[in-house]
Structure formats: C-alpha cells, structure tokens
Design a protein around this motif. Structure first.
Motif, short mmCIF file in Angstrom:
data_model
loop_
_atom_site.label_atom_id
_atom_site.label_comp_id
_atom_site.label_asym_id
_atom_site.label_seq_id
_atom_site.Cartn_x
_atom_site.Cartn_y
_atom_site.Cartn_z
N TYR A 122 0.83 -1.21 0.00
CA TYR A 122 0.00 0.00 0.00
C TYR A 122 0.86 1.26 0.00
O TYR A 122 0.54 2.23 -0.67
N ARG A 123 1.95 1.24 0.74
CA ARG A 123 2.84 2.41 0.76
C ARG A 123 3.37 2.69 -0.65
O ARG A 123 3.36 3.82 -1.11
N THR A 124 3.77 1.64 -1.34
CA THR A 124 4.27 1.78 -2.71
C THR A 124 3.18 2.24 -3.66
O THR A 124 3.43 3.01 -4.59
N SER A 125 1.96 1.76 -3.44
CA SER A 125 0.86 2.07 -4.36
C SER A 125 0.43 3.54 -4.33
O SER A 125 -0.06 4.06 -5.33
N LEU A 126 0.60 4.19 -3.21
CA LEU A 126 0.06 5.55 -3.06
C LEU A 126 0.56 6.51 -4.13
O LEU A 126 -0.21 7.31 -4.65
N VAL A 127 1.82 6.42 -4.48
CA VAL A 127 2.36 7.33 -5.50
C VAL A 127 1.90 6.97 -6.90
O VAL A 127 2.08 7.74 -7.84
N LEU A 128 1.31 5.80 -7.06
CA LEU A 128 0.85 5.33 -8.37
C LEU A 128 -0.65 5.55 -8.58
O LEU A 128 -1.19 5.15 -9.61
N LEU A 129 -1.29 6.17 -7.61
CA LEU A 129 -2.74 6.39 -7.68
C LEU A 129 -3.02 7.89 -7.81
O LEU A 129 -3.06 8.61 -6.81
N PRO A 130 -3.23 8.37 -9.04
CA PRO A 130 -3.40 9.81 -9.24
C PRO A 130 -4.74 10.36 -8.76
O PRO A 130 -4.83 11.53 -8.43
N ASP A 131 -5.76 9.54 -8.70
CA ASP A 131 -7.07 10.01 -8.25
C ASP A 131 -7.06 10.15 -6.73
O ASP A 131 -6.77 9.18 -6.00
N ALA A 132 -7.36 11.34 -6.23
CA ALA A 132 -7.28 11.62 -4.79
C ALA A 132 -8.21 10.73 -3.97
O ALA A 132 -7.83 10.27 -2.89
N LYS A 133 -9.41 10.47 -4.46
CA LYS A 133 -10.36 9.63 -3.71
C LYS A 133 -9.84 8.19 -3.60
O LYS A 133 -9.91 7.58 -2.54
N ILE A 134 -9.31 7.68 -4.69
CA ILE A 134 -8.78 6.32 -4.68
C ILE A 134 -7.54 6.24 -3.79
O ILE A 134 -7.38 5.31 -3.01
N ALA A 135 -6.69 7.26 -3.86
CA ALA A 135 -5.50 7.30 -3.01
C ALA A 135 -5.90 7.37 -1.53
O ALA A 135 -5.26 6.74 -0.68
N MET A 136 -6.97 8.11 -1.21
CA MET A 136 -7.45 8.19 0.17
C MET A 136 -7.93 6.82 0.66
O MET A 136 -7.66 6.43 1.80
N THR A 137 -8.63 6.09 -0.20
CA THR A 137 -9.06 4.74 0.16
C THR A 137 -7.86 3.86 0.46
O THR A 137 -7.82 3.16 1.48
N ALA A 138 -6.85 3.91 -0.42
CA ALA A 138 -5.64 3.11 -0.22
C ALA A 138 -4.92 3.52 1.06
O ALA A 138 -4.42 2.67 1.81
N ILE A 141 -6.72 2.06 4.05
CA ILE A 141 -6.45 0.63 4.18
C ILE A 141 -5.02 0.41 4.68
O ILE A 141 -4.76 -0.48 5.50
N LEU A 142 -4.09 1.22 4.21
CA LEU A 142 -2.70 1.16 4.69
C LEU A 142 -2.66 1.32 6.21
O LEU A 142 -2.00 0.56 6.91
N ALA A 143 -3.38 2.31 6.71
CA ALA A 143 -3.41 2.54 8.17
C ALA A 143 -3.98 1.33 8.89
O ALA A 143 -3.48 0.94 9.96
N SER A 144 -4.99 0.71 8.33
CA SER A 144 -5.58 -0.48 8.93
C SER A 144 -4.56 -1.62 8.99
O SER A 144 -4.44 -2.30 10.02
N HIS A 145 -3.80 -1.80 7.92
CA HIS A 145 -2.78 -2.86 7.93
C HIS A 145 -1.66 -2.56 8.92
O HIS A 145 -1.13 -3.48 9.54
N ALA A 146 -1.33 -1.31 9.08
CA ALA A 146 -0.32 -0.95 10.09
C ALA A 146 -0.83 -1.30 11.49
O ALA A 146 -0.07 -1.79 12.33
N GLN A 147 -2.11 -1.07 11.73
CA GLN A 147 -2.70 -1.45 13.02
C GLN A 147 -2.70 -2.97 13.18
O GLN A 147 -2.38 -3.49 14.26
#
Length: 161
Positions: A122-138, A141-147
C-alpha cells in the motif's frame, strides 16, 4: 497456430501486468494487485483460523473481516476505473504460509509477515494512484494494515519489531 493456442496466448498477454512490458502500471493495475492481495489475505486468515479452531487468536477473525471490508472498498474503486472484481487468486507466498501454518506461533509469525508485506504494497501504491479519492481509500487501508501489524506483533510477543 491453432485457435486454442491463440486464445491461451491472448489470455496470458492480458493477464500480464503492464510493468512486465516496461510501462508504468495503470491505476487499474495497481488496484487489481491490491485486490488480489486482500483476497489472498482474507482466504489465508480464514484457513488459519479454521486450522487452529478454538485456539485461534480472536485477532484472526477480526482481521479476516477487515480484509473483506478492504476488498469491498477496493471493488468500489475498481468500478470507478471501469474494472470488475477479479476472481479469487490462488494462495502463494506468505498468504499460503499463513494458510498452511499449523500452530499458534507459526500463524502469528506468518500473519505479521503478511501484514508487513501489505503495508509495503500500500505504501508503494500511493504514488501510483493519481485520483485523490482512490488514493485516500488506499491510505485508509494502509493505516488499517499498520494497526493489524502492531496488534499481531503484540500477540506474537514482539510488538516493537
């Protein structure tokens, strides 16, 4: 070339990620990769919980449910870019290791490793997601996996590692 061979070659080409051809992955490629990871994680957590039965840590059941929620959220984002939810992938790598673990310690160790991989993906994916809404979803989810990683690390007796 026979028709069957041509169809198989075409299917293999379509299933090959764009990065294999040297081009940057599309937003859809990134989302499909994340979805496959979530689906694999859900299956692996389910298999591990089933194997351990009543000895399964409660965290596994909760995290499996979260993986399902993550997949649902990614389905929405896939639809936004014109893609459907892929078929469930076969278990490979760490997801398979988790699914095949036979005792509590092995399950927790594999689960920690899987969550580390998900956080990295997910950390790697964030820079590859240009749409802000999609990046926010990712990012959510990244924060959830960190938890998950922290909770499983505590359960495994290694919270700081």
């Amino acid at each position: 070339m026979r028709r069957r061979e041509l169809l198989l070659a075409t299917a293999a080409t379509l299933a090959t990620p764009a990065t294999a051809f040297g081009s940057a992955p599309t937003e859809g490629d990134v989302l499909l990769d994340l979805m496959r990871r979530e689906q694999s994680a859900k299956l692996a957590y389910g298999a591990a919980a089933k194997t351990l039965g009543s000895q399964a840590p409660l965290e596994l059941v909760t995290i499996r449910r979260h993986e399902s929620d993550h997949a649902d959220a990614l389905s929405t984002e896939l639809a936004a870019v014109g893609l459907g939810r892929p078929l469930k992938p076969p278990l490979t790598g760490t997801a398979r290791e988790l699914a095949e673990a036979s005792d509590r310690r092995a399950v927790l160790e594999a689960a920690v490793k899987l969550e580390d991989e998900l956080v990295d993906a997910y950390r790697t994916s964030l820079v590859l997601l240009p749409d802000a809404k999609i990046a926010m979803t990712a990012a959510t989810i990244l924060a959830s996996h960190a938890q998950h990683r922290f909770i499983l690390g505590v359960a495994a007796g290694r919270p700081g590692s």
